[in-house]
Scaffold this motif. Structure first.
Motif, PDB file in Angstrom:
ATOM      1  N   VAL A  94      10.094  -2.441  12.597  1.00 12.10           N
ATOM      2  CA  VAL A  94       9.151  -2.413  11.256  1.00 12.10           C
ATOM      3  C   VAL A  94       9.208  -1.247  10.320  1.00 12.10           C
ATOM      4  CG1 VAL A  94       7.686  -4.171  12.303  1.00 12.10           C
ATOM      5  CG2 VAL A  94       6.958  -1.680  12.340  1.00 12.10           C
ATOM      6  N   TYR A 103      -2.482 -10.181  11.098  1.00 17.27           N
ATOM      7  CA  TYR A 103      -2.391  -9.103   9.917  1.00 17.27           C
ATOM      8  C   TYR A 103      -3.090  -9.650   8.933  1.00 17.27           C
ATOM      9  CZ  TYR A 103       0.671  -5.826   7.386  1.00 17.27           C
ATOM     10  OH  TYR A 103       1.116  -4.718   6.817  1.00 17.27           O
ATOM     11  N   ALA A 139      -1.994  -7.410   4.067  1.00 19.12           N
ATOM     12  CA  ALA A 139      -0.618  -7.917   3.722  1.00 19.12           C
ATOM     13  C   ALA A 139      -0.354  -7.795   2.035  1.00 19.12           C
ATOM     14  CB  ALA A 139      -0.629  -9.366   3.994  1.00 19.12           C
ATOM     15  N   THR A 188      -6.646  -2.749  10.069  1.00 16.55           N
ATOM     16  CA  THR A 188      -5.323  -2.828  10.812  1.00 16.55           C
ATOM     17  C   THR A 188      -5.681  -1.990  12.081  1.00 16.55           C
ATOM     18  OG1 THR A 188      -4.801  -0.796   9.345  1.00 16.55           O
ATOM     19  CG2 THR A 188      -4.222  -2.987   8.644  1.00 16.55           C
ATOM     20  N   TYR A 245       0.600  -8.521  16.367  1.00 22.08           N
ATOM     21  CA  TYR A 245       0.800  -7.898  14.964  1.00 22.08           C
ATOM     22  C   TYR A 245       1.989  -7.218  14.558  1.00 22.08           C
ATOM     23  CZ  TYR A 245      -1.335  -4.910  11.273  1.00 22.08           C
ATOM     24  OH  TYR A 245      -1.630  -4.430  10.064  1.00 22.08           O
ATOM     25  N   ALA A 257       4.265  -8.601  11.393  1.00 21.20           N
ATOM     26  CA  ALA A 257       4.876  -7.687  10.616  1.00 21.20           C
ATOM     27  C   ALA A 257       6.646  -7.662  10.389  1.00 21.20           C
ATOM     28  CB  ALA A 257       4.742  -6.276  10.901  1.00 21.20           C
ATOM     29  N   LEU A 299       6.827  -6.889   6.547  1.00 21.70           N
ATOM     30  CA  LEU A 299       5.638  -6.361   6.128  1.00 21.70           C
ATOM     31  C   LEU A 299       5.687  -4.999   6.822  1.00 21.70           C
ATOM     32  CD1 LEU A 299       2.949  -8.929   6.212  1.00 21.70           C
ATOM     33  CD2 LEU A 299       3.807  -7.811   4.168  1.00 21.70           C
ATOM     34  N   ILE A 309       4.056  -1.306   8.335  1.00 21.64           N
ATOM     35  CA  ILE A 309       2.893  -0.422   8.814  1.00 21.64           C
ATOM     36  C   ILE A 309       2.612   0.735   8.437  1.00 21.64           C
ATOM     37  CG2 ILE A 309       2.741  -2.152  11.078  1.00 21.64           C
ATOM     38  CD1 ILE A 309       3.780   0.149  12.425  1.00 21.64           C
TER      39      ILE A 309
END
Length: 240
Positions: free
Chosen positions: A53, A149, A154, A193, A212, A216, A221, A223
């Motif tokens: 990620v 999430y 998001a 989060t 989680y 992602a 997405l 972090i």
């Protein structure tokens, strides 16, 4: 149709659990050691997800987030628990909330005449509290559906640029992003989060971190740096 998509969702979940394995302890400051939740990922697997990620310095504040769908509201993730989306559970005649409840609980009873759609009662092994909870539709708020999430997170982290169909699918993704949990913990979490909130049930930290990060990765997405540190800390407590 429900049996078909439910089987698909369970296969996805089984693959995730098989890939994750189990961890021997899950400890963060403020929580006591506990037996690991079934299907929890190992340290190596969480670290592999962390490597997949993108990491950003901090969560931006993107304008335009409006969850509500009343007249004049943005409805940016579509009507809550809609059946009108492509993906497991979509277009099966049942709302997403009832689909998640039916998948998550045992001893499920449905309202007659709804083609096994409307859940009236059931028993939930709540992952966030570690307790066994009884659900009845008359006290529906006791068990809520959490977006692992969070939707507003998001939105800030990139969903504001997605097409509407993708946002609606994300908001109703029974295979990756939704969990039936106790209402109090869901309210406490809100749109926090991992650096701000982890499940009170310490046994679920490794699984939560893996879930989680899986969301992602699935939706590309990012972090935050703080979340990366928090999730790496969780990883360090899981089996190698």
């Amino acid at each position: 149709m429900r049996k078909l998509w439910a089987a698909t969702a369970l296969v996805i979940a089984a693959v995730m659990m098989a890939a994750f394995g189990s961890c021997d302890r899950t400890v963060l400051p403020g929580f006591s050691p506990a037996a690991p939740a079934p299907g929890s990922p190992t340290r190596v697997q969480i670290e592999q997800l962390l490597a997949q990620v993108r990491v950003v310095a901090a969560r931006p504040d993107a304008l335009g987030y409006e969850r509500g769908c009343k007249n004049g509201e943005g409805c940016v993730f579509g009507p809550a628990w809609t059946d009108d989306y492509d993906g497991p559970g979509g277009h099966d005649g049942c709302g997403t909330r009832d689909n998640v409840l039916a998948l998550s609980m045992s001893e499920v009873e449905f309202r007659a005449g709804t083609r096994d759609c409307v859940v009236l009662s059931g028993s939930l092994a709540d992952p966030y509290s570690g307790e066994r909870l009884q659900f009845t539709k008359s006290d529906a708020g006791k068990i809520q559906i959490d977006h692992v999430y969070p939707l507003s997170a998001a939105w800030d982290m990139g969903a504001n640029t997605w097409l509407a169909d993708k946002r609606i699918r994300f908001a109703n993704d029974v295979a990756f992003n939704l969990l039936a949990v106790n209402g109090a913990d869901n309210q406490s979490k809100s749109d926090k989060t991992p650096s701000q909130w982890m499940p009170p049930n310490a046994a679920y930290h490794c699984f939560y971190a893996g879930k989680y990060l899986s969301v992602a990765a699935q939706y590309e997405l990012p972090i935050t740096q703080d979340d990366q540190k928090a999730l790496a800390s969780v990883a360090s407590t899981c089996a190698a």
